[in-house]
Design a protein around this motif. Structure first.
Motif, mmCIF file in Angstrom:
data_model
loop_
_atom_site.group_PDB
_atom_site.id
_atom_site.type_symbol
_atom_site.label_atom_id
_atom_site.label_comp_id
_atom_site.label_asym_id
_atom_site.label_seq_id
_atom_site.Cartn_x
_atom_site.Cartn_y
_atom_site.Cartn_z
ATOM 1 N N ASN A 78 76.142 94.209 66.001
ATOM 2 C CA ASN A 78 77.006 93.018 66.000
ATOM 3 C C ASN A 78 76.623 91.968 67.031
ATOM 4 O O ASN A 78 77.366 91.021 67.238
ATOM 5 C CB ASN A 78 78.470 93.421 66.148
ATOM 6 C CG ASN A 78 78.743 94.124 67.453
ATOM 7 O OD1 ASN A 78 77.845 94.373 68.228
ATOM 8 N ND2 ASN A 78 79.991 94.459 67.685
ATOM 9 N N ASP A 111 81.546 80.670 62.920
ATOM 10 C CA ASP A 111 83.006 80.683 62.790
ATOM 11 C C ASP A 111 83.643 79.326 63.080
ATOM 12 O O ASP A 111 84.584 78.927 62.402
ATOM 13 C CB ASP A 111 83.619 81.738 63.725
ATOM 14 C CG ASP A 111 83.341 83.153 63.252
ATOM 15 O OD1 ASP A 111 82.892 83.338 62.101
ATOM 16 O OD2 ASP A 111 83.577 84.084 64.053
ATOM 17 N N ALA A 144 79.905 82.625 67.862
ATOM 18 C CA ALA A 144 80.681 83.585 67.071
ATOM 19 C C ALA A 144 80.400 83.283 65.602
ATOM 20 O O ALA A 144 80.445 82.125 65.178
ATOM 21 C CB ALA A 144 82.165 83.454 67.378
ATOM 22 N N THR A 146 80.207 85.084 61.300
ATOM 23 C CA THR A 146 80.597 86.121 60.349
ATOM 24 C C THR A 146 79.421 86.389 59.426
ATOM 25 O O THR A 146 78.822 85.454 58.893
ATOM 26 C CB THR A 146 81.821 85.678 59.520
ATOM 27 O OG1 THR A 146 82.902 85.411 60.412
ATOM 28 C CG2 THR A 146 82.240 86.758 58.532
ATOM 29 N N CYS A 147 79.104 87.663 59.282
ATOM 30 C CA CYS A 147 78.066 88.080 58.331
ATOM 31 C C CYS A 147 78.788 88.492 57.051
ATOM 32 O O CYS A 147 79.459 89.524 57.012
ATOM 33 C CB CYS A 147 77.261 89.250 58.900
ATOM 34 S SG CYS A 147 76.014 89.870 57.748
ATOM 35 N N ASN A 148 78.688 87.661 56.037
ATOM 36 C CA ASN A 148 79.293 87.964 54.742
ATOM 37 C C ASN A 148 78.272 88.747 53.918
ATOM 38 O O ASN A 148 77.156 88.276 53.695
ATOM 39 C CB ASN A 148 79.691 86.681 54.012
ATOM 40 C CG ASN A 148 80.804 85.956 54.757
ATOM 41 O OD1 ASN A 148 81.822 86.551 55.064
ATOM 42 N ND2 ASN A 148 80.584 84.685 55.052
ATOM 43 N N LYS A 169 82.087 90.487 61.826
ATOM 44 C CA LYS A 169 81.878 89.588 62.965
ATOM 45 C C LYS A 169 80.587 89.934 63.685
ATOM 46 O O LYS A 169 80.282 91.096 63.918
ATOM 47 C CB LYS A 169 83.051 89.675 63.950
ATOM 48 C CG LYS A 169 84.370 89.191 63.374
ATOM 49 C CD LYS A 169 84.277 87.733 63.026
ATOM 50 C CE LYS A 169 85.584 87.221 62.461
ATOM 51 N NZ LYS A 169 85.484 85.853 62.001
ATOM 52 N N THR A 171 77.820 88.247 66.913
ATOM 53 C CA THR A 171 77.604 87.267 67.965
ATOM 54 C C THR A 171 76.126 86.926 67.971
ATOM 55 O O THR A 171 75.272 87.819 68.033
ATOM 56 C CB THR A 171 78.014 87.826 69.338
ATOM 57 O OG1 THR A 171 79.398 88.206 69.282
ATOM 58 C CG2 THR A 171 77.811 86.791 70.433
#
Length: 176
Positions: A78, A111, A144, A146-148, A169, A171
């Motif tokens: 992450n 984000d 920040a 988001t990995c979709n 989430k 970073t």
């Protein structure tokens, strides 16, 4: 004189009682604060077991069951570090679990702005991304994101449609 002496002793004992009560209360409050500090310390300083290059394959081996239709597994860390906005990642791990039944694709979105900064091609079952560059040259900083992850369904003509998805989430750290 006998009664004067008794009255003085009673007054002295009455004066001592509030002092003892105050000391006991102070000791209890100090003990509570010490216990709270110890609890806070252990909650904030516990070692987090995170996935890394050394242990993710072991974790994947431990997950031996096939994934139900519509659900999927992915493995990733992450926090992703890049030397600069146009360099390959130093430490990002992102893969499609061999336990899945369908391929996946991924999109990374910041984000705060919603800007897409990276997307993958179709990742077959069991595939892992090699070190990669972001699609956008980000300035130095911490982002920040988001990995979709999209589970894909293959159509008869060989194209893919999104079957289900989940967001995780991450970073992104750009050092220079």
């Amino acid at each position: 004189m006998g009664t004067d002496k008794i009255e003085k002793e009673e007054k002295t004992q009455e004066q001592i009682k509030p002092k003892k009560k105050k000391k006991i209360i102070i000791v209890i409050v100090v003990l509570i604060l010490i216990i709270a500090a110890v609890i806070i310390y252990f909650l904030t300083h516990r070692e987090e077991e995170s996935m890394n290059e050394g242990n993710y394959k072991q974790i994947m081996e431990e997950m031996s069951e096939r994934v139900s239709e519509g659900y999927f597994e992915t493995y990733m860390n992450n926090q992703w570090t890049f030397a600069d906005g146009s360099s390959e990642t130093k430490d990002a791990i992102l893969g499609n679990s061999p336990n899945n039944t369908k391929p996946i694709r991924c999109e990374i979105v910041l984000d705060d702005t919603g800007e897409k900064v990276f997307s993958t091609d179709v990742m077959p079952v069991g595939a892992e991304l090699p070190p990669f560059k972001l699609d956008v040259d980000l300035e130095a900083g911490t982002y920040a994101a988001t990995c979709n992850v999209f589970l894909l369904d293959e159509k008869d003509d060989g194209t893919y449609t999104d079957f289900s998805s989940a967001g995780f989430k991450v970073t992104i750290v750009v050092e220079n």
